[in-house]
Enzyme design. Structure first.
Site, PDB file in Angstrom:
ATOM      1  N   ASP A  54       0.863  -1.426  -0.037  1.00 25.13           N
ATOM      2  CA  ASP A  54       0.013   0.073   0.179  1.00 25.13           C
ATOM      3  C   ASP A  54       0.904   1.382   0.062  1.00 25.13           C
ATOM      4  O   ASP A  54       0.497   2.423  -0.028  1.00 25.13           O
ATOM      5  CB  ASP A  54      -0.973  -0.103   1.083  1.00 25.13           C
ATOM      6  CG  ASP A  54      -0.309  -0.068   2.422  1.00 25.13           C
ATOM      7  OD1 ASP A  54       0.867  -0.225   2.735  1.00 25.13           O
ATOM      8  OD2 ASP A  54      -1.263   0.011   3.493  1.00 25.13           O
ATOM      9  N   SER A  55       2.014   1.034   0.118  1.00 22.60           N
ATOM     10  CA  SER A  55       3.149   2.119  -0.265  1.00 22.60           C
ATOM     11  C   SER A  55       2.782   2.719  -1.706  1.00 22.60           C
ATOM     12  O   SER A  55       3.316   3.687  -2.175  1.00 22.60           O
ATOM     13  CB  SER A  55       4.606   1.774  -0.040  1.00 22.60           C
ATOM     14  OG  SER A  55       4.826   0.492  -1.127  1.00 22.60           O
ATOM     15  N   ASP A  93      -1.077  -6.306  -0.102  1.00 25.41           N
ATOM     16  CA  ASP A  93      -1.167  -5.713   0.985  1.00 25.41           C
ATOM     17  C   ASP A  93      -2.518  -4.960   1.222  1.00 25.41           C
ATOM     18  O   ASP A  93      -2.893  -4.329   0.553  1.00 25.41           O
ATOM     19  CB  ASP A  93      -0.317  -4.476   0.640  1.00 25.41           C
ATOM     20  CG  ASP A  93       0.212  -3.876   2.503  1.00 25.41           C
ATOM     21  OD1 ASP A  93      -0.104  -4.659   2.977  1.00 25.41           O
ATOM     22  OD2 ASP A  93       1.209  -2.975   2.064  1.00 25.41           O
ATOM     23  N   LYS A 122      -1.363  -9.338   3.201  1.00 22.60           N
ATOM     24  CA  LYS A 122      -0.506  -9.000   4.403  1.00 22.60           C
ATOM     25  C   LYS A 122      -1.483  -7.966   5.143  1.00 22.60           C
ATOM     26  O   LYS A 122      -1.830  -7.087   4.416  1.00 22.60           O
ATOM     27  CB  LYS A 122       0.681  -8.283   3.898  1.00 22.60           C
ATOM     28  CG  LYS A 122       1.682  -7.602   5.106  1.00 22.60           C
ATOM     29  CD  LYS A 122       2.750  -6.938   4.718  1.00 22.60           C
ATOM     30  CE  LYS A 122       2.767  -5.614   4.343  1.00 22.60           C
ATOM     31  NZ  LYS A 122       2.350  -4.797   5.015  1.00 22.60           N
ATOM     32  N   GLU A 124      -1.763  -5.504   8.825  1.00 18.92           N
ATOM     33  CA  GLU A 124      -0.725  -5.005   9.852  1.00 18.92           C
ATOM     34  C   GLU A 124      -1.210  -4.970  11.437  1.00 18.92           C
ATOM     35  O   GLU A 124      -2.807  -4.909  11.558  1.00 18.92           O
ATOM     36  CB  GLU A 124      -0.688  -3.257   9.551  1.00 18.92           C
ATOM     37  CG  GLU A 124       0.026  -3.035   8.198  1.00 18.92           C
ATOM     38  CD  GLU A 124       0.285  -1.446   8.078  1.00 18.92           C
ATOM     39  OE1 GLU A 124      -0.145  -0.678   8.804  1.00 18.92           O
ATOM     40  OE2 GLU A 124       0.731  -1.089   7.062  1.00 18.92           O
ATOM     41  N   GLU A 192       9.047  -3.897  10.529  1.00 15.33           N
ATOM     42  CA  GLU A 192       9.319  -2.599  10.080  1.00 15.33           C
ATOM     43  C   GLU A 192      10.125  -1.732  10.867  1.00 15.33           C
ATOM     44  O   GLU A 192       9.310  -1.292  11.908  1.00 15.33           O
ATOM     45  CB  GLU A 192       8.153  -2.116   9.043  1.00 15.33           C
ATOM     46  CG  GLU A 192       8.470  -0.640   8.624  1.00 15.33           C
ATOM     47  CD  GLU A 192       7.604  -0.099   7.601  1.00 15.33           C
ATOM     48  OE1 GLU A 192       6.729  -0.971   7.176  1.00 15.33           O
ATOM     49  OE2 GLU A 192       7.514   0.799   7.065  1.00 15.33           O
TER      50      GLU A 192
HETATM   51  O1  KIV Z   1       3.305  -1.133   1.647  1.00 19.94           O
HETATM   52  C1  KIV Z   1       4.557  -1.618   1.598  1.00 19.94           C
HETATM   53  O2  KIV Z   1       5.305  -1.345   0.580  1.00 19.94           O
HETATM   54  C2  KIV Z   1       5.122  -2.241   2.797  1.00 19.94           C
HETATM   55  C3  KIV Z   1       6.501  -2.613   2.809  1.00 19.94           C
HETATM   56  C4  KIV Z   1       7.419  -1.767   2.964  1.00 19.94           C
HETATM   57  C5  KIV Z   1       6.506  -4.087   3.866  1.00 19.94           C
HETATM   58  O3  KIV Z   1       4.204  -2.597   3.640  1.00 19.94           O
END
Ligand code: KIV
Length: 275
Positions: A54-55, A93, A122, A124, A192
């Site tokens: 989600d980056s 994510d 994934k 959090e 992280e």
């Molecule tokens: O969103 C993302 O890119 C991440 C990674 C940095 C682990 O969660």
């Protein structure tokens, strides 16, 4: 632990159990990705795990936090990456509010990631509410990667993108949550921006792989944001990023030369035109 080449057969797609089994024998090279063109390039490297992070909110949409990106946007990127990948394990994510409200919402949205081509999702956090959701996802067959430490969806609770697990009680809580995420069935956990010593302790305690970003060298694998590694934003250089290329200058130069050629009437040439 061997860290130079993969023991996995070159042409077989990597599965969740493959990644899980790398603990203690092979370091896991992971990267984020958001589109098919980069996915095709990643596919030609030894990288074993790709996260549609989600980056994307930051590097694709230019936002300050990951909170505004939607499930529909994340699914579009997941579909694009899946189209370019054949080998690495693809993890989607889950964005803010796509899993926190309830297990039912989480199951529907995680299922959409799998339909878009991801093999796992994934999420959090490691508190009781999230663990219950994780348990439900795993129960119905959706593999889950955990994420502890600086979890960017909680940026406002942390008061910024700060190092986590610095004091003894935070570190203890994180270790306890990591164990509980393993117990809940996570196949790996992203750590992280935490002190290396804490990452080392968590890594040696768990029997599932840890994937670090800003968590030091002891993790079972590492992940970086693709655009950071490639140096696409020269102004962004956190301590934990190693740039393997400085593409911003190269891209700017190519675009400037193209613009000059167009403006001077030097592009296209006869060879680049049709009769
Ligand atoms: O969103 C993302 O890119 C991440 C990674 C940095 C682990 O969660």
């Amino acid at each position: 632990m061997s860290n130079t080449s993969s023991k996995h057969s070159e042409d077989k797609p990597l599965t969740v159990p493959d990644i899980r089994a790398m603990k203690g024998s092979e370091r896991i090279a992971s990267i984020t990705c958001y589109d098919a063109s980069f996915a095709r390039l990643i596919d030609q490297t030894p990288i074993q795990l790709v996260l549609v992070g989600d980056s994307a909110a930051n590097v694709i949409y230019g936002l300050d936090t990951t909170l505004p990106i939607s499930i529909d946007e994340m699914l579009m990127h997941t579909r694009a990456v899946a189209a370019g990948l054949t080998k690495p394990l693809l993890v989607g994510d889950m964005p803010f509010l796509s899993y926190q409200p309830s297990a039912e919402i989480a199951i529907t949205n995680a299922g959409r990631f799998l339909q878009a081509g991801a093999k796992a999702v994934k999420v959090e956090g490691g508190g009781p509410h999230i663990r219950e959701i994780i348990t439900k996802l795993i129960e119905i067959g959706i593999p889950v990667m955990g994420h502890l430490g600086l979890t960017p969806q909680s940026v406002h609770r942390f008061g910024g993108f700060k190092l986590q697990g610095k004091n003894a009680s935070d570190a203890e809580r994180m270790l306890a949550e990591a164990k509980l995420l393993e117990e809940a069935g996570c196949f790996s956990i992203v750590l992280e921006k935490i002190p290396s010593k804490l990452a080392e302790k968590i890594t040696s305690t768990l029997s599932i792989p840890t994937i670090g970003i800003g968590a030091g060298p002891s993790c079972d694998g590492q992940i970086l944001v693709l655009y950071d590694l490639l140096g696409l934003d020269p102004g962004f250089k956190p301590r934990f990023v190693r740039r393997y290329a400085e593409l911003a200058g190269i891209i700017r130069d190519a675009l400037s030369r193209y613009a000059s050629d167009v403006m001077a009437g030097n592009f296209p040439s006869d060879k680049e035109s049709f009769r």
